[in-house]
Write a protein that holds these residues in place. Sequence first.
Motif, PDB file in Angstrom:
ATOM      1  N   PHE A  55       0.817  -1.245   0.213  1.00 17.12           N
ATOM      2  CA  PHE A  55       0.021  -0.132   0.082  1.00 17.12           C
ATOM      3  C   PHE A  55       0.936   1.218   0.011  1.00 17.12           C
ATOM      4  N   GLU A  56       1.953   1.284   0.407  1.00 16.91           N
ATOM      5  CA  GLU A  56       2.991   2.334   0.182  1.00 16.91           C
ATOM      6  C   GLU A  56       3.695   2.502  -1.069  1.00 16.91           C
ATOM      7  N   LEU A  57       3.868   1.231  -1.763  1.00 16.50           N
ATOM      8  CA  LEU A  57       4.278   1.066  -3.112  1.00 16.50           C
ATOM      9  C   LEU A  57       3.354   1.485  -4.313  1.00 16.50           C
ATOM     10  N   ALA A  58       2.126   1.200  -4.197  1.00 13.63           N
ATOM     11  CA  ALA A  58       1.141   1.112  -5.280  1.00 13.63           C
ATOM     12  C   ALA A  58      -0.029   1.890  -4.969  1.00 13.63           C
ATOM     13  N   GLU A  59      -0.392   2.692  -5.826  1.00 15.52           N
ATOM     14  CA  GLU A  59      -1.595   3.556  -5.791  1.00 15.52           C
ATOM     15  C   GLU A  59      -2.831   2.754  -5.747  1.00 15.52           C
ATOM     16  N   GLU A  60      -2.873   1.432  -6.330  1.00 11.57           N
ATOM     17  CA  GLU A  60      -3.946   0.692  -6.372  1.00 11.57           C
ATOM     18  C   GLU A  60      -3.515  -0.815  -5.949  1.00 11.57           C
ATOM     19  N   PHE A  61      -4.370  -1.570  -5.353  1.00 12.45           N
ATOM     20  CA  PHE A  61      -3.785  -2.774  -4.820  1.00 12.45           C
ATOM     21  C   PHE A  61      -3.842  -3.826  -6.118  1.00 12.45           C
ATOM     22  N   LYS A  64      -6.150  -7.607  -7.039  1.00 10.31           N
ATOM     23  CA  LYS A  64      -7.609  -7.476  -6.801  1.00 10.31           C
ATOM     24  C   LYS A  64      -8.447  -8.769  -7.306  1.00 10.31           C
ATOM     25  N   ASN A  65      -8.019  -9.497  -8.488  1.00  6.63           N
ATOM     26  CA  ASN A  65      -8.614 -10.288  -8.769  1.00  6.63           C
ATOM     27  C   ASN A  65      -8.008 -11.717  -8.637  1.00  6.63           C
ATOM     28  N   LYS A  66      -7.372 -11.773  -7.659  1.00  3.41           N
ATOM     29  CA  LYS A  66      -6.566 -13.171  -7.145  1.00  3.41           C
ATOM     30  C   LYS A  66      -7.023 -13.321  -5.731  1.00  3.41           C
ATOM     31  N   ASP A  67      -7.054 -14.466  -5.433  1.00  4.48           N
ATOM     32  CA  ASP A  67      -7.283 -14.927  -3.923  1.00  4.48           C
ATOM     33  C   ASP A  67      -5.951 -14.429  -3.144  1.00  4.48           C
ATOM     34  N   VAL A  68      -6.041 -13.827  -1.988  1.00 11.39           N
ATOM     35  CA  VAL A  68      -5.065 -13.319  -1.313  1.00 11.39           C
ATOM     36  C   VAL A  68      -5.007 -13.857   0.150  1.00 11.39           C
ATOM     37  N   TYR A  69      -3.931 -14.556   0.630  1.00 13.85           N
ATOM     38  CA  TYR A  69      -3.770 -14.684   2.108  1.00 13.85           C
ATOM     39  C   TYR A  69      -2.612 -14.196   2.621  1.00 13.85           C
ATOM     40  N   VAL A  70      -2.685 -13.545   3.643  1.00 11.93           N
ATOM     41  CA  VAL A  70      -1.909 -12.932   4.335  1.00 11.93           C
ATOM     42  C   VAL A  70      -1.416 -13.748   5.762  1.00 11.93           C
ATOM     43  N   VAL A  71      -0.349 -13.905   5.811  1.00  9.41           N
ATOM     44  CA  VAL A  71       0.173 -14.890   6.779  1.00  9.41           C
ATOM     45  C   VAL A  71       0.640 -13.889   8.162  1.00  9.41           C
ATOM     46  N   SER A  72       0.122 -14.067   9.258  1.00 13.39           N
ATOM     47  CA  SER A  72       0.131 -13.137  10.324  1.00 13.39           C
ATOM     48  C   SER A  72      -0.201 -13.626  11.737  1.00 13.39           C
ATOM     49  N   ARG A  73       0.940 -13.453  12.464  1.00 12.42           N
ATOM     50  CA  ARG A  73       0.623 -13.761  13.818  1.00 12.42           C
ATOM     51  C   ARG A  73      -0.170 -12.747  14.586  1.00 12.42           C
ATOM     52  N   MET A  74      -0.444 -11.392  14.107  1.00 17.09           N
ATOM     53  CA  MET A  74      -1.140 -10.415  14.815  1.00 17.09           C
ATOM     54  C   MET A  74      -2.515 -10.081  14.556  1.00 17.09           C
ATOM     55  N   LYS A  75      -2.967 -10.614  13.007  1.00 18.58           N
ATOM     56  CA  LYS A  75      -4.139 -10.419  12.634  1.00 18.58           C
ATOM     57  C   LYS A  75      -5.002 -11.585  12.324  1.00 18.58           C
ATOM     58  N   GLU A  76      -6.414 -11.615  12.258  1.00 24.06           N
ATOM     59  CA  GLU A  76      -7.049 -12.568  11.888  1.00 24.06           C
ATOM     60  C   GLU A  76      -8.179 -12.416  11.164  1.00 24.06           C
ATOM     61  N   GLY A  77      -9.121 -12.798  10.725  1.00 30.81           N
ATOM     62  CA  GLY A  77     -10.158 -12.503   9.903  1.00 30.81           C
ATOM     63  C   GLY A  77      -9.704 -12.171   8.485  1.00 30.81           C
ATOM     64  N   TYR A  81      -8.934  -6.955   0.808  1.00 30.94           N
ATOM     65  CA  TYR A  81      -8.455  -7.479  -0.401  1.00 30.94           C
ATOM     66  C   TYR A  81      -7.868  -8.794   0.181  1.00 30.94           C
ATOM     67  N   ALA A  82      -7.805  -9.412   1.335  1.00 31.38           N
ATOM     68  CA  ALA A  82      -7.154 -10.506   2.021  1.00 31.38           C
ATOM     69  C   ALA A  82      -7.714 -11.180   2.992  1.00 31.38           C
ATOM     70  N   THR A  83      -7.477 -12.395   3.292  1.00 31.71           N
ATOM     71  CA  THR A  83      -7.721 -13.438   4.493  1.00 31.71           C
ATOM     72  C   THR A  83      -6.462 -13.441   4.901  1.00 31.71           C
TER      73      THR A  83
END
Length: 172
Positions: A55-61, A64-77, A81-83
């Motif tokens: 989000f710092e590098l790109a003006e637009e995500f 958008k047309n992909k299934d996105v998973y973010v691996v995180s110990r800090m966030k859930e849900g 844009y992402a799960t």
Amino acid sequence: MGKVVLYIAQSLDGYISRENGDIDWLRDDQDYGFDTFFESVNTVIMGRKTYEHIFELAEEFPYKNKDVYVVSRMKEGYDEYATYIQPEQISPLIEVLKNDQDKTIWLVGGAQLIYLFISLDLIDEFQIAIQPTLIGNGIPLFEKNEMEQQLDLTDVKKFDDGMLILTYRRHQ
């Protein structure tokens, strides 16, 4: 059956970005086959820091047309844009994704997530673009570890500007 591909660029001295995350040294004046690769991708998996940095590098995500998973110990849900998934959910998720699709699961990074995927033996193919630039220091592509993994070189693409794309598969 789908496959997990680490498709990433690094400097000649092994860094994926500067310490602050900048990739200003990375050439973007050619496609280098990225568009074709991106069309083969159905799912994108990345670490939380990488996700937030987009989000710092790109003006637009860009995914958008992909299934996105973010691996995180800090966030859930999930967010717009992402799960979010926990590290212990990776192996079961990859098994389901690989069995449910014939497309590519793109492992975007960063180094901690790549290390985790290597330690779980989940990367089927490594596509490493090497730009002929020495940046001196930064965030390395691979973290130091005690593991050894043999790979087989399956393809080399050389571009006129010196960029190389090396493709490896796990040694069988």
